[in-house]
Design an enzyme around this catalytic site. Structure first.
Site, PDB file in Angstrom:
ATOM      1  N   ASN A  12       3.573   4.138  -0.856  1.00 53.39           N
ATOM      2  CA  ASN A  12       3.852   3.151   0.189  1.00 53.39           C
ATOM      3  C   ASN A  12       5.297   2.694   0.027  1.00 53.39           C
ATOM      4  O   ASN A  12       5.614   1.928  -0.876  1.00 53.39           O
ATOM      5  CB  ASN A  12       2.881   1.967   0.017  1.00 53.39           C
ATOM      6  CG  ASN A  12       3.195   0.820   0.959  1.00 53.39           C
ATOM      7  OD1 ASN A  12       3.977   0.970   1.896  1.00 53.39           O
ATOM      8  ND2 ASN A  12       2.578  -0.329   0.710  1.00 53.39           N
ATOM      9  N   LYS A  14       6.979   0.837   1.913  1.00 58.81           N
ATOM     10  CA  LYS A  14       7.198  -0.506   2.482  1.00 58.81           C
ATOM     11  C   LYS A  14       8.449  -0.502   3.386  1.00 58.81           C
ATOM     12  O   LYS A  14       8.719   0.497   4.048  1.00 58.81           O
ATOM     13  CB  LYS A  14       7.296  -1.555   1.370  1.00 58.81           C
ATOM     14  CG  LYS A  14       6.125  -1.468   0.387  1.00 58.81           C
ATOM     15  CD  LYS A  14       5.977  -2.687  -0.463  1.00 58.81           C
ATOM     16  CE  LYS A  14       4.919  -2.428  -1.514  1.00 58.81           C
ATOM     17  NZ  LYS A  14       4.488  -3.629  -2.210  1.00 58.81           N
ATOM     18  N   HIS A 100      -3.270  -3.762   4.159  1.00 61.95           N
ATOM     19  CA  HIS A 100      -2.503  -4.027   2.931  1.00 61.95           C
ATOM     20  C   HIS A 100      -2.406  -5.545   2.735  1.00 61.95           C
ATOM     21  O   HIS A 100      -2.316  -6.298   3.713  1.00 61.95           O
ATOM     22  CB  HIS A 100      -1.109  -3.411   3.055  1.00 61.95           C
ATOM     23  CG  HIS A 100      -0.350  -3.422   1.766  1.00 61.95           C
ATOM     24  ND1 HIS A 100       0.304  -4.544   1.319  1.00 61.95           N
ATOM     25  CD2 HIS A 100      -0.167  -2.470   0.817  1.00 61.95           C
ATOM     26  CE1 HIS A 100       0.868  -4.282   0.146  1.00 61.95           C
ATOM     27  NE2 HIS A 100       0.595  -3.022  -0.178  1.00 61.95           N
ATOM     28  N   GLU A 102      -0.044  -7.386   1.966  1.00 61.54           N
ATOM     29  CA  GLU A 102       1.132  -8.010   2.602  1.00 61.54           C
ATOM     30  C   GLU A 102       0.854  -8.251   4.086  1.00 61.54           C
ATOM     31  O   GLU A 102       1.330  -9.237   4.664  1.00 61.54           O
ATOM     32  CB  GLU A 102       2.379  -7.142   2.367  1.00 61.54           C
ATOM     33  CG  GLU A 102       2.853  -7.267   0.920  1.00 61.54           C
ATOM     34  CD  GLU A 102       3.581  -6.063   0.366  1.00 61.54           C
ATOM     35  OE1 GLU A 102       4.038  -5.206   1.139  1.00 61.54           O
ATOM     36  OE2 GLU A 102       3.675  -5.966  -0.876  1.00 61.54           O
ATOM     37  N   GLU A 171      -6.490  -2.935  -4.458  1.00 58.73           N
ATOM     38  CA  GLU A 171      -5.182  -3.399  -4.913  1.00 58.73           C
ATOM     39  C   GLU A 171      -5.247  -4.896  -5.212  1.00 58.73           C
ATOM     40  O   GLU A 171      -5.117  -5.720  -4.294  1.00 58.73           O
ATOM     41  CB  GLU A 171      -4.135  -3.169  -3.825  1.00 58.73           C
ATOM     42  CG  GLU A 171      -3.962  -1.722  -3.434  1.00 58.73           C
ATOM     43  CD  GLU A 171      -2.594  -1.488  -2.823  1.00 58.73           C
ATOM     44  OE1 GLU A 171      -1.847  -0.698  -3.387  1.00 58.73           O
ATOM     45  OE2 GLU A 171      -2.267  -2.120  -1.801  1.00 58.73           O
ATOM     46  N   GLY A 177       3.574  -5.223  -7.061  1.00 67.83           N
ATOM     47  CA  GLY A 177       5.003  -5.518  -7.180  1.00 67.83           C
ATOM     48  C   GLY A 177       5.348  -6.481  -8.301  1.00 67.83           C
ATOM     49  O   GLY A 177       6.454  -7.017  -8.355  1.00 67.83           O
ATOM     50  N   SER A 216       1.300  -1.915  -9.277  1.00 68.26           N
ATOM     51  CA  SER A 216       2.210  -1.633 -10.399  1.00 68.26           C
ATOM     52  C   SER A 216       1.866  -0.354 -11.161  1.00 68.26           C
ATOM     53  O   SER A 216       2.045  -0.279 -12.383  1.00 68.26           O
ATOM     54  CB  SER A 216       2.272  -2.835 -11.356  1.00 68.26           C
ATOM     55  OG  SER A 216       2.823  -3.951 -10.684  1.00 68.26           O
TER      56      SER A 216
END
Ligand code: PEP
Length: 263
Positions: A12, A14, A100, A102, A171, A177, A216
């Site tokens: 991904n 991003k 996701h 985010e 996730e 991140g 991560s």
């Protein structure tokens, strides 16, 4: 890792590498992926680079596949600034990341909207990578399984219509991140619960659904996670922006798949 399911490593990107740099990164991944015969590899650049990356993959006759990071649930219409599933197909994508964290946290996407997007992706022949995961607050409150179960149940019927076509990515939000990775046994606990939910719909869905871990993942921690019985691959953010580092994760999956094949 289970020999019955082909491992999948997805990158991904991003909001990075949206222009010419997408082509060089795609070519770097193509080279890295050539070392592995047992692993499916997907790269998910920003919308602006999908067609260019598709061209590079096609020209290099690579088995690396292309995905997007989001889409609108409607196929067309007055939705300024949005991109639909048929448009993603036209640009060369065959996968799409949906739900996701985010998107859930920053853009307020709900379980219901994500389920509609997943249904629309499947209708358009795009493989959804359906993301679920708890926040740190939810984990500390002991609500991990409850939250992930609620998020998964919201779209499970859609995945059940085409067992194995879509994949689920667990996730944990606190691991995305941050450099903090879930312990392999903690990831396995959640993955096993998700597989159990799939089994409550059908054994076929449970056996065919690949469940990826994300948060991560790097070359030096991938093997422990991918070695768990219900971890079928990884969704990789930061480390997918470096072809060599991403290649190490693919190599780990290849080694484990080869060992599983030998029994
Ligand atoms: C992600 O954004 O899906 C992700 C897993 O990011 P990172 O690998 O950087 O934690």
């Amino acid at each position: 890792m289970n020999v019955a399911r082909r491992p999948l490593i997805a990158g991904n990107w991003k909001m990075n590498a949206g222009g010419q740099d997408a082509c060089s990164l795609a070519l770097g991944v193509v080279e890295a992926a050539r070392r592995s015969a047992r692993v499916d590899v997907v790269i998910c650049p920003p919308f602006t680079a999908l067609a260019a990356a598709a061209h590079e993959l096609w020209e290099s006759k690579s088995a690396v596949m292309l995905g997007a990071q989001n889409m609108h649930p409607e196929p067309a219409g007055a939705f300024t600034g949005e991109i639909s599933a048929p448009m993603l197909k036209d640009s060369g994508a065959t996968w799409v990341i949906l739900g996701h964290s985010e998107r859930r946290q920053i853009f307020g996407e709900t379980d219901e909207l994500i389920a509609r997007k997943i249904a629309a992706a499947i209708r358009a022949e795009l493989h959804p990578i359906a993301c679920v995961g708890e926040t740190l607050e939810e984990r500390e409150a002991g609500k991990t399984l409850e939250v992930v179960e609620r998020q998964t149940r919201a779209f499970l019927d859609e995945l059940g219509k085409r067992p194995g076509f879509g994949v689920i990515a667990y996730e944990p939000v606190w691991a995305i991140g941050t450099g903090k990775v879930a312990r392999p046994e903690d990831a396995q606990e959640v993955h096993a619960m998700i597989r159990g939910l799939c089994a409550s719909l059908s054994e076929e869905l449970a056996a065919a659904t690949r469940i990826l871990y994300g948060g991560s993942v790097k070359g030096d921690n991938a093997e422990g996670l991918l070695g768990q019985a219900d971890v079928d691959g990884a969704l990789v953010g930061g480390a997918s922006l470096d072809a060599a580092g991403f290649g190490k994760i693919i190599d780990s999956a290849e080694r484990l798949a080869e060992a599983a094949e030998r029994g």
